[in-house]
Design an enzyme around this catalytic site. Structure first.
Site, PDB file in Angstrom:
ATOM      1  N   ASN A  32      34.451  39.455  46.257  1.00 21.78           N
ATOM      2  CA  ASN A  32      33.195  40.211  46.211  1.00 21.78           C
ATOM      3  C   ASN A  32      32.156  39.665  47.174  1.00 21.78           C
ATOM      4  O   ASN A  32      31.375  40.422  47.736  1.00 21.78           O
ATOM      5  CB  ASN A  32      32.637  40.213  44.776  1.00 21.78           C
ATOM      6  N   ARG A  48      29.955  41.716  40.227  1.00 23.21           N
ATOM      7  CA  ARG A  48      29.128  42.851  40.584  1.00 23.21           C
ATOM      8  C   ARG A  48      28.752  43.629  39.336  1.00 23.21           C
ATOM      9  O   ARG A  48      29.588  43.927  38.488  1.00 23.21           O
ATOM     10  CB  ARG A  48      29.871  43.764  41.547  1.00 23.21           C
ATOM     11  N   GLU A  93      37.254  47.330  42.088  1.00 22.88           N
ATOM     12  CA  GLU A  93      36.756  48.129  40.958  1.00 22.88           C
ATOM     13  C   GLU A  93      36.176  49.470  41.399  1.00 22.88           C
ATOM     14  O   GLU A  93      36.316  50.472  40.696  1.00 22.88           O
ATOM     15  CB  GLU A  93      35.721  47.341  40.143  1.00 22.88           C
TER      16      GLU A  93
END
Length: 304
Positions: A130, A56, A96
């Site tokens: 993700n 990402r 994150e």
């Protein structure tokens, strides 16, 4: 409430174990590894580095502030996942946004699952985690699939098992990477949807893709309208190809044999049209003034 306090105390105890140099755990075979690996540990944020394999790349500041507000009110509901690199050194595998939001709030620690993984395993975990998210744009997902193919050597069938998606779904995402980069950026920025992209991908010529893309933006075309526009273009192209095939079938043999020689001599694909009475026309294309002069010299050379 008592249960939550006990869980937090356990996390602090494990954190102390990790901070002890005599208990530096590097593998699952090390002493006390079973007490740490796979458990929730309260880690110092300064000991954690971001994941270089993170697929990402877009992090909305507004959404991070909203998440930080939620963390402030409710705390970290889902721990992040890290892998242990060295004593007091960890690397993010997933989470994150939670990590960034915690730093935004000025927190000192964060709950984390500790894993021991090599670079390839870390990349695969980060990519798969993700892909499962709901807020990734289609191109980010497609790039994650492509990295799993290129760097982990997974087949589409293996990816299907890893991420729980149909193979056809994976293939549809991967096809988006054939779009012109400008269109891919437009999809990432939300100017067009994946539906628009899937319609445009049936056109091989990227210059035509861009023409239709600009039409979509200018006239705010829906996916259905875009599909109609693309269908009309493809039908027209198919008719043109059929017409050219028929022309070639009707072309005299002496012309068919000569076309290749003409094309090789002039360095371009030569177009020849022949009427029913046997008369015809030869068209020699050129791409610039320099190219035109080159062809001119070839013709003049033959006339001397």
């Amino acid at each position: 409430m008592a249960k939550a306090t006990k869980k937090q105390a356990l996390g602090r105890g494990l954190s102390a174990l990790l901070n002890d140099p005599s208990n530096d755990i590097q593998s699952v075979q090390d002493k006390n590894a079973d007490k740490v690996i796979g458990n929730i540990v309260e880690l110092d944020l300064d000991f954690i580095e971001v994941n270089p394999f993170q697929p990402r790349t877009n992090f909305s500041e507004e959404s991070l502030r909203e998440l930080a507000s939620s963390v402030k009110e409710l705390g970290i509901i889902q721990p992040i996942t890290v892998r242990k690199l060295d004593l007091n050194k960890y690397q993010l595998v997933s989470g994150e946004r939670r990590f960034r939001a915690s730093k935004l709030l000025g927190l000192e620690t964060i709950p984390a699952y500790v894993r021991i993984a090599n670079d390839q395993e870390s990349l695969e975990m980060a990519l798969v985690e993700n892909i499962q998210r709901q807020d990734l744009d289609p191109i980010e997902i497609a790039l994650s699939y492509q990295r799993l193919i290129d760097e982990i050597n997974l087949t589409q069938e293996q990816m299907s098992e890893r991420v729980g998606k149909k193979r056809s779904t994976i293939a549809n995402y991967l096809r988006l990477l054939k779009l012109d980069p400008i269109i891919q950026t437009g999809m990432r920025d939300g100017f067009i949807s994946m539906g628009h992209g899937r319609a445009l991908i049936t056109i091989e010529d990227q210059s035509i893709q861009l023409d239709i893309y600009e039409n979509i933006l200018s006239n705010k075309l829906s996916v259905r309208e875009t599909e109609g526009l693309v269908r009309d273009y493809n039908t027209s192209e198919s008719d043109n190809r059929s017409s050219k095939v028929k022309e070639n079938e009707d072309m005299p043999k002496f012309v068919k044999k000569g076309i290749t020689a003409f094309s090789e001599y002039f360095g371009h694909k030569i177009d020849v049209k022949v009427s029913k009475n046997g008369k015809g026309k030869i068209t020699i294309p050129f791409h610039s003034e320099e190219d035109f002069n080159r062809i001119k010299k070839l013709v003049q050379g033959d006339s001397k």
